[in-house]
Design a protein around this motif. Structure first.
Motif, short mmCIF file in Angstrom:
data_model
loop_
_atom_site.label_atom_id
_atom_site.label_comp_id
_atom_site.label_asym_id
_atom_site.label_seq_id
_atom_site.Cartn_x
_atom_site.Cartn_y
_atom_site.Cartn_z
N HIS A 1 -0.13 3.25 6.94
CA HIS A 1 -1.13 2.48 6.30
C HIS A 1 -1.71 3.46 5.23
N ALA A 2 -2.52 2.73 4.14
CA ALA A 2 -3.15 3.46 3.36
C ALA A 2 -4.38 3.68 3.82
N PHE B 1 7.13 4.88 3.19
CA PHE B 1 5.86 4.24 3.08
C PHE B 1 4.82 5.21 3.96
N GLY B 2 3.61 5.06 3.93
CA GLY B 2 2.56 5.49 4.70
C GLY B 2 2.67 4.46 5.76
N ASP C 1 1.08 9.04 3.58
CA ASP C 1 2.02 9.21 2.41
C ASP C 1 2.45 10.66 2.16
N LEU D 1 1.57 2.97 -8.15
CA LEU D 1 0.99 1.88 -8.71
C LEU D 1 -0.50 2.28 -8.88
N SER E 1 -4.17 -1.27 6.23
CA SER E 1 -3.60 -2.41 6.39
C SER E 1 -2.19 -2.19 7.00
N GLY E 2 -1.60 -1.61 6.33
CA GLY E 2 -0.22 -1.46 6.70
C GLY E 2 0.76 -2.87 6.49
N THR E 3 0.60 -3.11 5.29
CA THR E 3 1.16 -4.39 4.90
C THR E 3 2.42 -4.08 3.79
N VAL E 4 2.14 -3.29 3.04
CA VAL E 4 2.71 -3.18 1.76
C VAL E 4 4.39 -2.73 1.94
N THR F 1 -7.26 1.00 2.63
CA THR F 1 -7.05 -0.37 3.09
C THR F 1 -6.95 -0.75 4.41
N CYS G 1 6.63 5.83 -1.83
CA CYS G 1 5.57 5.31 -2.19
C CYS G 1 4.36 5.84 -1.94
N ILE G 2 3.23 6.35 -2.82
CA ILE G 2 2.32 7.04 -2.56
C ILE G 2 1.08 6.37 -3.16
N LYS G 3 -0.03 6.40 -2.34
CA LYS G 3 -1.15 5.95 -3.18
C LYS G 3 -2.35 6.92 -3.03
N1 LIG Z 1 -0.86 1.40 -5.33
C1 LIG Z 1 -0.01 2.05 -4.56
N2 LIG Z 1 1.05 2.71 -5.06
C2 LIG Z 1 2.16 3.26 -4.36
N3 LIG Z 1 2.31 2.97 -2.93
C3 LIG Z 1 1.41 2.20 -2.47
C4 LIG Z 1 0.25 1.58 -2.98
N4 LIG Z 1 -0.53 0.83 -2.06
C5 LIG Z 1 0.09 1.01 -1.08
N5 LIG Z 1 1.29 1.85 -0.98
C6 LIG Z 1 2.28 2.38 -0.10
O1 LIG Z 1 2.04 1.23 1.15
C7 LIG Z 1 1.59 2.07 2.25
C8 LIG Z 1 0.90 0.90 3.15
O2 LIG Z 1 -0.28 0.54 2.22
P1 LIG Z 1 -1.34 -0.39 2.97
O3 LIG Z 1 -0.38 -1.78 3.19
O4 LIG Z 1 -2.54 -0.98 1.93
O5 LIG Z 1 -1.82 0.07 4.07
C9 LIG Z 1 1.10 3.09 1.77
O6 LIG Z 1 0.95 4.19 2.54
C10 LIG Z 1 1.81 3.55 0.51
O7 LIG Z 1 3.31 4.39 0.94
#
Ligand SMILES: Nc1ncnc2c1ncn2[C@@H]1O[C@H](COP(=O)(O)O)[C@@H](O)[C@H]1O
Ligand SMILES: Cc1cc2nc3c(=O)[nH]c(=O)nc-3n(C[C@H](O)[C@H](O)[C@H](O)COP(=O)(O)OP(=O)(O)OC[C@H]3O[C@@H](n4cnc5c(N)ncnc54)[C@H](O)[C@@H]3O)c2cc1C
Lengths: 326, 250
Positions: free
Chosen positions: B119-120, B116-117, B39, B63, B125-128, B123, B6-8
């Motif tokens: 965190h993005a 996943f990464g 990512d 997404l 955040s590291g929750t997705v 954000t 999953c890449i952002k």
């Molecule tokens: N819009 C997105 N589309 C695809 N992957 C996402 C998206 N947002 C977050 N992710 C994945 O979730 C990880 C953590 O995101 P976050 O929780 O926002 O820090 C990212 O490093 C991506 O791997």
């Protein structure tokens, strides 16, 4: 009035300082409600419960099981989310430590609610919860609104100072949810760094070294300065961890740890934007660099232009002397 | 091994951001965008893993609005087999809403591993990833600095305060990638040409309701402009005095 559930983090049988910070934050929003803490660990962890009462936990819910001696993500996620559901809490608070960052999103997903990560502050606004959180590599501070109950929030270590409160608490024992020994994710080995060393997130002072030190063995200078402070941890830039002079876990910055100690001493560090992202919120910043135009001087409260090999030993001696005088 | 990553798409961070007039978004004028750094490490790690095994497939999912196809295309040019674009007008701030949409897409994919990464970059955040894995009901290891597989099982290393943990888990599973695992390769010219012909599925994102919203963005209070107090070791006594009397940190 709102009851708050706190995940009281422990490791190796001891409660971590971040648990007291989260309890302090919970008290500040509870507005007369009760603060409850969940403490989980190997048999014997219950002995630690009274330390949580001192920081305002009216009830400490203790779960003991041999398979909880190391961090057990799946079992704890089940335990905390079950309790959050049955207890009718207004909020569930975690530290945004390595454990809390891992556990809080699991709990939120099990509860079917969003969460606020790595927050600097938390407040209630009616049924909503308002937090602040750094976004865009620490360059922007966002005020976020969480419209869900319970509000799941992880608080950045060090953002809230732990304050004791008088008052005793009751201690209840609660069973694990399911069998912790069957979790699909198991810690098989815990590698401890030097236990005498303070961790970056616990240390009031961080002495950090950059490429200006020129070789792994010269980190002795940084370690000696940290030792002179007595309450300091050692950090590094990515240039240094890339060279393998220090482990990756010491890296501070956008892709490393984010820290905000009382004092940050940057030794032979240029001050790249990605490094600043991890330390710019430190209360006081000192920089020692031979290049007077190094960007680190733009944010350093006190800069010394000079050779680290000359300035750092002198500073170590002077700090030792100052500490000896008290 | 069938791996989804999953890449952002996020702005590059080494700029001075401005806040848009709305007060709840950054001004995107002049910003360059790329795959979020962690990512990129995840994509590279997935490619190296399938290359080493000699079998398997890497799929990337993103997404967001149509522009995320640029980011997906970049992953294709690095060697990824195909891409899925989950189309949404914008990317919500609510990580759980995103996780719900990703989980809906990942559910039927038959993946052995979902990456996943950590965190993005935007954000932080590291929750997705953790939330998506919970929704899928699969094991998840967050922030891996090492990851390997044998006999249908995975082993990972996670850095924790003052040490590290070695974690064992069953497959299929999810993991998020920390630094140190793999540096992303640059797409070759051949890769860029090949990417143009690779499949890109476009589907509407089944986003959950957004219950985490941005009320305000602000630039952090500027630190007082830095001050050079002197040159060389001779300045040390003055520094110690300032640390004690002015900053009160001694
Ligand atoms: N819009 C997105 N589309 C695809 N992957 C996402 C998206 N947002 C977050 N992710 C994945 O979730 C990880 C953590 O995101 P976050 O929780 O926002 O820090 C990212 O490093 C991506 O791997
Ligand atoms: C996507 C991305 C993510 C990144 N994430 C991070 C991160 O998380 N953390 C991080 O730190 N970096 C990160 N970086 C790297 C960052 O851009 C810099 O390259 C790095 O911080 C530089 O480290 P440094 O200051 O040690 O080295 P340099 O930039 O080489 O600076 C060395 C400094 O030492 C000084 N010096 C040399 N000799 C002496 C001497 N004898 N006495 C005194 N001073 C001396 C020099 O004047 C110079 O200013 C990232 C980069 C990218 C692209």
């Amino acid at each position: 009035m709102a009851n708050i559930l706190v995940f009281a983090e422990s490791r190796g049988g001891s409660v971590r300082k971040v648990a007291f910070e989260v309890l302090t934050a919970a008290r500040s929003v509870a507005a007369g409600g009760e603060v409850h803490a969940i403490l989980a660990g190997a048999p014997g962890i219950a002995a630690q419960a009274s330390s949580l009462s001192k920081f305002g936990a009216v009830a400490v819910l203790v779960t003991e099981h041999p398979s909880l001696s190391a961090y057990n993500a799946e079992s704890l996620a089940a335990l905390v989310s079950d309790r959050a559901k049955s207890g009718g809490y207004r909020a569930v608070l975690f530290s945004a430590s390595a454990q809390g960052k891992d556990l809080a999103p699991r709990v939120a997903a099990r509860l079917g609610v969003p969460m606020a990560a790595d927050s600097l502050s938390v407040a209630f606004d009616g049924d909503a919860t308002v937090v602040t959180h750094y976004v865009y590599a620490g360059k922007i501070i966002a005020t976020l609104r969480l419209a869900a109950i319970p509000a799941v929030v992880a608080l950045r270590p060090g953002a809230i100072a732990a304050v004791e409160s008088s008052g005793a608490g009751r201690i209840e024992s609660i069973p694990p949810v399911g069998d912790p020994s069957t979790s699909r994710v198991q810690v098989t080995e815990s590698i401890r760094g030097d236990s005498r060393k303070l961790d970056l997130s616990d240390a009031p002072v961080i002495v950090s070294g950059g490429r200006g030190l020129k070789a792994a063995e010269h980190f002795k200078l940084v370690e000696d300065l940290a030792a002179a402070f007595g309450n300091a941890a050692v950090g590094a830039t990515r240039a240094v961890t890339d060279e393998g002079w220090r482990p990756h876990s010491d890296q501070i910055g956008q892709t490393g740890r984010q820290v905000s100690p009382d004092l940050y001493v940057a030794v032979g560090i240029s001050g790249a934007i990605q490094h600043l992202a991890g330390m710019r919120t430190s209360r006081t910043i000192v920089a020692i660099n031979k290049d007077k135009d190094a960007p680190i001087f733009k944010i350093a409260d006190y800069g010394i232009v000079g050779d680290v090999f000359e300035v750092v030993p002198a500073l170590t001696a002077a700090i030792k002397e100052a500490k000896a005088k008290g | 091994m069938k791996i989804a990553v999953c890449i952002k798409r996020v702005p590059e961070m080494d700029v001075k951001f401005r806040i848009a007039p709305s007060g709840v978004a950054v001004d995107e004028t002049g910003l360059k965008f790329d795959m979020s750094d962690f990512d990129g490490y995840a994509v590279e790690f997935a490619l190296q893993t399938t290359e080493r095994l000699g079998t398997g497939e890497v799929v990337v999912i993103s997404l967001g609005p149509d522009v995320v196809q640029e980011t997906l295309r970049k992953a294709l040019s690095m060697g990824v087999a195909r891409a899925v674009h989950l189309k949404a007008d914008s990317v919500p701030a609510d990580g759980f809403a995103i996780a719900q949409a990703l989980a809906a897409e990942l559910k039927e994919g038959g993946y052995d591993l979902i990456l996943f990464g950590k965190h993005a970059a935007d954000t932080a955040s590291g929750t997705v990833g953790l939330m998506a894995a919970e929704l899928l009901g699969i094991p998840m290891v967050q922030a891996c600095t090492k990851l390997s597989f044998a006999d249908g099982k995975g082993t990972a290393r996670r850095e924790v305060e003052g040490g590290a943990e070695i974690v064992a888990f069953a497959l299929p599973a999810a993991a998020s990638i920390d630094e140190g695992i793999a540096r992303p390769r640059y797409p070759s010219l051949k890769g860029i040409m090949a990417a143009k012909k690779k499949p890109m599925d476009v589907k509407p994102a089944q986003l959950g309701a957004a219950r985490l919203t941005i009320m305000k963005l602000a630039l952090p209070p500027e630190r007082q402009a830095g001050r050079i107090i002197g040159e060389g070791a001779a300045t040390v006594p003055e520094l110690v005095r300032l640390l004690r009397d002015e900053a009160k940190v001694l």
